[in-house]
Design a protein around this motif. Structure first.
Motif, PDB file in Angstrom:
ATOM      1  N   SER A 189       0.830  -1.206   0.000  1.00  0.00           N
ATOM      2  CA  SER A 189       0.000   0.000   0.000  1.00  0.00           C
ATOM      3  C   SER A 189       0.865   1.256   0.000  1.00  0.00           C
ATOM      4  CB  SER A 189      -0.913  -0.003   1.225  1.00  0.00           C
ATOM      5  OG  SER A 189      -1.695   1.165   1.292  1.00  0.00           O
ATOM      6  N   ASP A 243       2.309   1.712  -3.477  1.00  0.00           N
ATOM      7  CA  ASP A 243       1.256   2.185  -4.380  1.00  0.00           C
ATOM      8  C   ASP A 243       1.013   3.675  -4.188  1.00  0.00           C
ATOM      9  OD1 ASP A 243      -1.088   1.517  -6.256  1.00  0.00           O
ATOM     10  OD2 ASP A 243      -2.098   2.484  -4.561  1.00  0.00           O
ATOM     11  N   GLN A 244       1.053   4.110  -2.922  1.00  0.00           N
ATOM     12  CA  GLN A 244       0.852   5.532  -2.642  1.00  0.00           C
ATOM     13  C   GLN A 244       2.026   6.361  -3.179  1.00  0.00           C
ATOM     14  OE1 GLN A 244      -0.161   6.165   1.444  1.00  0.00           O
ATOM     15  NE2 GLN A 244      -1.122   8.139   1.037  1.00  0.00           N
ATOM     16  N   ASP A 294       0.114   8.646  -5.358  1.00  0.00           N
ATOM     17  CA  ASP A 294      -0.363   9.747  -4.503  1.00  0.00           C
ATOM     18  C   ASP A 294       0.803  10.317  -3.701  1.00  0.00           C
ATOM     19  OD1 ASP A 294      -2.037  11.514  -3.274  1.00  0.00           O
ATOM     20  OD2 ASP A 294      -2.953  10.060  -1.913  1.00  0.00           O
ATOM     21  N   SER A 350       0.278  13.166  -0.914  1.00  0.00           N
ATOM     22  CA  SER A 350      -0.180  12.861   0.449  1.00  0.00           C
ATOM     23  C   SER A 350       0.978  12.469   1.351  1.00  0.00           C
ATOM     24  CB  SER A 350      -1.226  11.738   0.412  1.00  0.00           C
ATOM     25  OG  SER A 350      -0.639  10.528  -0.028  1.00  0.00           O
TER      26      SER A 350
END
Length: 224
Positions: free
Chosen positions: A18, A21-22, A26, A29
Protein backbone atom coordinates in the motif's frame (compact mmCIF):
# COMPACT_ATOMS: atom_id res chain seq x y z
CA UNK A 1 -7.35 6.22 18.86
CA UNK A 2 -6.25 2.59 19.01
CA UNK A 3 -2.76 1.60 17.87
CA UNK A 4 -2.07 -1.96 16.82
CA UNK A 5 1.46 -3.27 16.38
CA UNK A 6 1.30 -5.45 13.28
CA UNK A 7 3.28 -8.68 13.57
CA UNK A 8 1.60 -10.85 10.95
CA UNK A 9 3.86 -11.17 7.90
CA UNK A 10 1.02 -11.23 5.37
CA UNK A 11 -0.47 -8.02 6.75
CA UNK A 12 2.97 -6.37 6.83
CA UNK A 13 3.38 -7.20 3.13
CA UNK A 14 0.02 -5.54 2.38
CA UNK A 15 1.06 -2.44 4.32
CA UNK A 16 4.29 -2.08 2.36
CA UNK A 17 2.46 -2.72 -0.92
CA UNK A 18 0.00 0.00 0.00
CA UNK A 19 2.89 2.34 0.80
CA UNK A 20 4.56 1.64 -2.57
CA UNK A 21 1.26 2.18 -4.38
CA UNK A 22 0.85 5.53 -2.64
CA UNK A 23 4.39 6.51 -3.60
CA UNK A 24 3.53 5.80 -7.26
CA UNK A 25 0.04 7.30 -7.39
CA UNK A 26 -0.36 9.75 -4.50
CA UNK A 27 3.02 11.27 -3.77
CA UNK A 28 1.48 14.52 -2.56
CA UNK A 29 -0.18 12.86 0.45
CA UNK A 30 3.19 11.44 1.58
CA UNK A 31 4.98 14.75 1.12
CA UNK A 32 2.23 16.55 3.05
CA UNK A 33 3.10 14.40 6.07
CA UNK A 34 6.65 15.74 6.08
CA UNK A 35 8.30 12.79 4.33
CA UNK A 36 11.41 13.69 2.37
CA UNK A 37 10.94 13.68 -1.40
CA UNK A 38 14.16 11.71 -1.90
CA UNK A 39 12.87 8.96 0.39
CA UNK A 40 9.65 8.81 -1.61
CA UNK A 41 11.69 8.52 -4.81
CA UNK A 42 13.65 5.62 -3.30
CA UNK A 43 10.32 3.89 -2.58
CA UNK A 44 9.32 4.23 -6.20
CA UNK A 45 12.55 2.58 -7.30
CA UNK A 46 12.41 -0.23 -4.72
CA UNK A 47 12.23 -3.73 -6.18
CA UNK A 48 9.28 -5.96 -5.24
CA UNK A 49 11.67 -8.62 -3.92
CA UNK A 50 13.37 -6.17 -1.54
CA UNK A 51 10.02 -4.83 -0.37
CA UNK A 52 8.80 -8.37 0.34
CA UNK A 53 11.97 -9.22 2.22
CA UNK A 54 11.81 -6.01 4.28
CA UNK A 55 8.28 -6.83 5.44
CA UNK A 56 9.66 -9.84 7.35
CA UNK A 57 12.11 -7.77 9.42
CA UNK A 58 10.44 -7.64 12.83
CA UNK A 59 12.75 -4.84 13.99
CA UNK A 60 10.75 -2.56 11.68
CA UNK A 61 7.73 -1.36 13.66
CA UNK A 62 4.48 -1.23 11.73
CA UNK A 63 1.44 0.21 13.46
CA UNK A 64 -2.15 0.59 12.39
CA UNK A 65 -4.19 3.40 13.92
CA UNK A 66 -7.94 2.89 14.39
CA UNK A 67 -10.59 5.42 15.37
CA UNK A 68 -12.67 3.52 17.90
CA UNK A 69 -15.75 5.75 17.47
CA UNK A 70 -15.74 5.33 13.70
CA UNK A 71 -15.13 1.61 14.08
CA UNK A 72 -18.01 1.25 16.55
CA UNK A 73 -20.25 3.10 14.12
CA UNK A 74 -19.15 0.76 11.32
CA UNK A 75 -19.91 -2.30 13.48
CA UNK A 76 -23.38 -0.93 14.29
CA UNK A 77 -24.04 -0.12 10.63
CA UNK A 78 -23.01 -3.61 9.56
CA UNK A 79 -25.34 -5.12 12.20
CA UNK A 80 -28.21 -2.88 11.04
CA UNK A 81 -27.69 -3.89 7.41
CA UNK A 82 -27.65 -7.57 8.38
CA UNK A 83 -30.87 -7.11 10.38
CA UNK A 84 -32.56 -5.36 7.44
CA UNK A 85 -31.63 -8.27 5.15
CA UNK A 86 -33.08 -10.71 7.70
CA UNK A 87 -36.29 -8.69 7.98
CA UNK A 88 -36.68 -8.47 4.20
CA UNK A 89 -36.46 -12.24 3.94
CA UNK A 90 -38.87 -12.66 6.88
CA UNK A 91 -41.43 -10.34 5.27
CA UNK A 92 -41.20 -12.09 1.91
CA UNK A 93 -41.40 -15.61 3.34
CA UNK A 94 -44.34 -14.77 5.62
CA UNK A 95 -46.67 -13.34 3.04
CA UNK A 96 -46.12 -9.59 3.00
CA UNK A 97 -47.64 -7.92 -0.04
CA UNK A 98 -45.51 -6.15 -2.62
CA UNK A 99 -46.83 -2.74 -1.53
CA UNK A 100 -46.12 -3.59 2.11
CA UNK A 101 -42.53 -4.62 1.34
CA UNK A 102 -42.02 -1.42 -0.66
CA UNK A 103 -43.28 0.68 2.25
CA UNK A 104 -41.30 -1.10 4.95
CA UNK A 105 -37.96 -1.17 3.09
CA UNK A 106 -38.21 1.69 0.57
CA UNK A 107 -37.91 -0.72 -2.33
CA UNK A 108 -39.33 -0.39 -5.80
CA UNK A 109 -42.18 -2.72 -6.75
CA UNK A 110 -39.84 -4.35 -9.27
CA UNK A 111 -37.30 -5.13 -6.52
CA UNK A 112 -40.01 -6.43 -4.18
CA UNK A 113 -41.48 -8.70 -6.86
CA UNK A 114 -38.01 -10.02 -7.70
CA UNK A 115 -37.40 -10.84 -4.02
CA UNK A 116 -40.68 -12.75 -3.81
CA UNK A 117 -39.88 -14.71 -6.97
CA UNK A 118 -36.44 -15.56 -5.61
CA UNK A 119 -37.55 -16.74 -2.16
CA UNK A 120 -41.01 -18.19 -2.81
CA UNK A 121 -41.81 -21.19 -4.95
CA UNK A 122 -45.53 -20.34 -4.89
CA UNK A 123 -47.18 -16.96 -4.47
CA UNK A 124 -50.71 -16.24 -3.34
CA UNK A 125 -52.60 -13.85 -5.56
CA UNK A 126 -55.42 -11.52 -4.58
CA UNK A 127 -56.42 -9.86 -1.35
CA UNK A 128 -55.74 -11.95 1.79
CA UNK A 129 -58.77 -13.11 3.79
CA UNK A 130 -59.66 -11.18 6.95
CA UNK A 131 -59.86 -12.95 10.34
CA UNK A 132 -63.12 -13.09 12.27
CA UNK A 133 -64.18 -9.92 14.13
CA UNK A 134 -63.35 -11.56 17.46
CA UNK A 135 -59.83 -12.45 16.34
CA UNK A 136 -59.35 -8.98 14.90
CA UNK A 137 -60.17 -7.64 18.33
CA UNK A 138 -57.33 -9.73 19.79
CA UNK A 139 -54.97 -8.55 17.05
CA UNK A 140 -55.78 -4.90 17.72
CA UNK A 141 -55.32 -5.38 21.45
CA UNK A 142 -51.93 -7.07 20.95
CA UNK A 143 -50.88 -4.40 18.47
CA UNK A 144 -51.68 -1.61 20.92
CA UNK A 145 -49.55 -3.29 23.58
CA UNK A 146 -46.64 -3.82 21.18
CA UNK A 147 -46.67 -0.20 20.02
CA UNK A 148 -46.79 1.11 23.58
CA UNK A 149 -43.96 -1.09 24.84
CA UNK A 150 -41.76 -0.76 21.72
CA UNK A 151 -42.20 2.91 20.84
CA UNK A 152 -38.60 3.33 19.69
CA UNK A 153 -38.63 0.30 17.41
CA UNK A 154 -39.26 0.62 13.67
CA UNK A 155 -42.74 -0.40 12.60
CA UNK A 156 -41.37 -3.41 10.70
CA UNK A 157 -39.91 -4.75 13.96
CA UNK A 158 -43.25 -4.20 15.68
CA UNK A 159 -45.06 -6.09 12.93
CA UNK A 160 -42.70 -9.04 13.34
CA UNK A 161 -43.54 -9.12 17.07
CA UNK A 162 -47.24 -9.15 16.16
CA UNK A 163 -46.70 -12.00 13.72
CA UNK A 164 -44.96 -14.03 16.44
CA UNK A 165 -48.24 -13.85 18.38
CA UNK A 166 -50.42 -14.67 15.36
CA UNK A 167 -48.19 -16.87 13.16
CA UNK A 168 -51.13 -18.52 11.41
CA UNK A 169 -51.86 -15.28 9.54
CA UNK A 170 -49.73 -13.75 6.83
CA UNK A 171 -48.13 -10.37 7.36
CA UNK A 172 -50.40 -8.98 4.65
CA UNK A 173 -53.46 -10.05 6.65
CA UNK A 174 -52.14 -8.56 9.88
CA UNK A 175 -51.29 -5.35 8.04
CA UNK A 176 -54.86 -5.06 6.78
CA UNK A 177 -56.26 -5.66 10.26
CA UNK A 178 -54.17 -3.06 12.09
CA UNK A 179 -55.03 -0.49 9.41
CA UNK A 180 -58.69 -1.35 8.93
CA UNK A 181 -59.89 1.77 10.78
CA UNK A 182 -57.40 4.18 9.26
CA UNK A 183 -59.07 6.82 7.07
CA UNK A 184 -58.17 6.76 3.40
CA UNK A 185 -54.95 8.65 2.71
CA UNK A 186 -53.83 8.73 6.34
CA UNK A 187 -50.07 8.13 6.11
CA UNK A 188 -50.71 5.82 3.17
CA UNK A 189 -51.63 2.97 5.51
CA UNK A 190 -55.19 2.21 4.49
CA UNK A 191 -56.95 1.98 1.17
CA UNK A 192 -60.54 2.37 0.08
CA UNK A 193 -60.76 -1.37 -0.41
CA UNK A 194 -59.49 -1.93 3.13
CA UNK A 195 -62.31 0.19 4.55
CA UNK A 196 -65.13 -1.12 2.42
CA UNK A 197 -64.60 -4.68 3.64
CA UNK A 198 -65.24 -3.68 7.27
CA UNK A 199 -68.92 -2.74 7.00
CA UNK A 200 -70.01 -5.61 9.25
CA UNK A 201 -68.11 -4.36 12.33
CA UNK A 202 -67.79 -1.28 14.48
CA UNK A 203 -64.87 -0.19 16.65
CA UNK A 204 -64.84 1.68 19.97
CA UNK A 205 -61.95 4.16 19.75
CA UNK A 206 -59.11 3.49 22.17
CA UNK A 207 -60.15 0.06 23.43
CA UNK A 208 -59.90 -1.64 20.03
CA UNK A 209 -63.08 -3.59 20.81
CA UNK A 210 -65.17 -4.92 17.93
CA UNK A 211 -68.94 -5.19 18.15
CA UNK A 212 -70.97 -7.22 15.72
CA UNK A 213 -73.65 -5.30 13.92
CA UNK A 214 -76.99 -7.06 13.65
CA UNK A 215 -77.40 -6.62 9.95
CA UNK A 216 -80.79 -8.31 9.84
CA UNK A 217 -82.28 -5.91 12.41
CA UNK A 218 -80.78 -2.93 10.64
CA UNK A 219 -82.22 -4.13 7.34
CA UNK A 220 -85.65 -4.67 8.90
CA UNK A 221 -85.53 -1.22 10.42
CA UNK A 222 -84.66 0.36 7.09
CA UNK A 223 -87.54 -1.43 5.33
CA UNK A 224 -90.10 -0.34 7.91
Amino acid sequence: MIKLNVKDAAIRVLIIESLLDQADNDTASLLSQGIDSEWVENLRNLSSRDALRASHFQNVTMEVTLNEKQLSHAFAQAADERRVRQLKEYFVRHGASVSMICKMFKMSSKEAKAAKQLLLSEQRLGRPPMPSPYEREDIHDSWDKIVKTNQNSPIREQIVLLHKIFPSHTLATLWLVINEFEPFGNQGMATKNDQSSQQGTKWDGGSCVHKLVNLSKRTTSNIS
